[in-house]
Design an enzyme around this catalytic site. Sequence first.
Site, PDB file in Angstrom:
ATOM      1  N   ASP A   1       0.872  -1.338  -0.118  1.00 56.60           N
ATOM      2  CA  ASP A   1      -0.020   0.017  -0.013  1.00 56.60           C
ATOM      3  C   ASP A   1       0.908   1.252   0.077  1.00 56.60           C
ATOM      4  O   ASP A   1       1.455   1.708   1.085  1.00 56.60           O
ATOM      5  CB  ASP A   1      -0.970   0.012   1.146  1.00 56.60           C
ATOM      6  CG  ASP A   1      -1.979   0.926   1.179  1.00 56.60           C
ATOM      7  OD1 ASP A   1      -2.128   1.811   0.231  1.00 56.60           O
ATOM      8  OD2 ASP A   1      -2.700   1.095   2.362  1.00 56.60           O
TER       9      ASP A   1
ATOM     10  N   ASP B   1      -2.120   5.476  -5.577  1.00 61.15           N
ATOM     11  CA  ASP B   1      -2.215   4.803  -4.507  1.00 61.15           C
ATOM     12  C   ASP B   1      -2.357   3.122  -4.861  1.00 61.15           C
ATOM     13  O   ASP B   1      -3.507   2.692  -5.278  1.00 61.15           O
ATOM     14  CB  ASP B   1      -3.575   5.262  -3.620  1.00 61.15           C
ATOM     15  CG  ASP B   1      -3.592   4.471  -2.424  1.00 61.15           C
ATOM     16  OD1 ASP B   1      -2.731   3.483  -1.976  1.00 61.15           O
ATOM     17  OD2 ASP B   1      -4.603   5.113  -1.677  1.00 61.15           O
TER      18      ASP B   1
END
Length: 352
Positions: free
Chosen positions: A17, A231
């Site tokens: 992440d 992201d």
Amino acid sequence: MKYSIGTPPFETYGIADTGSDITWTQCKPCTSCFDQSLPLFDPKDSSSYALVSCDSDTCSSSQSFGCGTDDECQYEVTYGDQSSTVGDLAIDTLTLGNTSFKSVLFGCGHENSGTFSSDTSGIVGLGGDGATSIIYQLDKKIGGKFAYCLSPDANSTSHISFGPDAVVRGTGAVSTPLIKKAEQATFYWLNLERLSVGGKSLTVKSPSVSISGRRAGGIKQASVEGNIIIDSGTTLTYLPSDLYTSFESAVKDAISATPVSDSSGLFPLCYSSDSLEVPTIIAHFTGADVELSPKGTFVEVEEGLVCLTLIPNTNLGADLAIFGNLSETDYIVAYDLVAKTVTFKPSDCSKF
């Protein structure tokens, strides 16, 4: 992403992440945890595991850290979808591939809930916060460089690399500035100048002077430089509502088929999956034109139904935009925090 924690190394998997910082895994004893098919990490089995004390500089280095009842440092993180994790802040040996790194800060999660699948044990934090992200903790070894290649094929393996192996050059590679904002240290920002659909160009207006972060905290900033977060931990791409409206209209104009409704209500634009002709969609970042893979632009959400994976940011606030992982598929995406660039190179990630 496969990695190991502890001595001897305990193998597990975490969600890679770039939109969050702390790396954590579910730990025994699990007071309240999501279902996990993998074995749980037991800190008692690791000879290199050590808790972080309350009076340490580390414990005061982040708003996510605080003192627990037993004079041991605790961490607590809530994500944008209201998933959360609470546990002990600790250090242990982290192993990536054949390389081990001692005394890496991570979270030993005892109370974890939300939208986590049983295939993962937690999060691998690749974000930009220097206090906690493993990209900074491993900086002497990897030099601020990492890259991933995400396959849209569920039956193939995606890849991630660190350090010298993450340098991307050659035919087709394009680079855009990576923008960091002190008020939102976690996020990697890019500047999206326009989108084009089948040759029709859509200009992106400058963001407003007040936008709030995707994750907990609601931090605001007033710079117009950098208007979209890249992201890997967000699946869909979120566009400001006004941009999305004109974008959806252009996509409809470029597709001869008739739209059909999505029963879940999540996706505004869907079609029958029978031989859909997907138009060429290009994200024009500063200095880098990135043609989105059709496999990541429209995905099958139920049998016979494919939906556009770029949606309006209805619940994110103001002009916040996120370039999610489906839009990044079939590219090597290389981050260089020293040169302050993100490089995209087209690649069949299923055969990387």
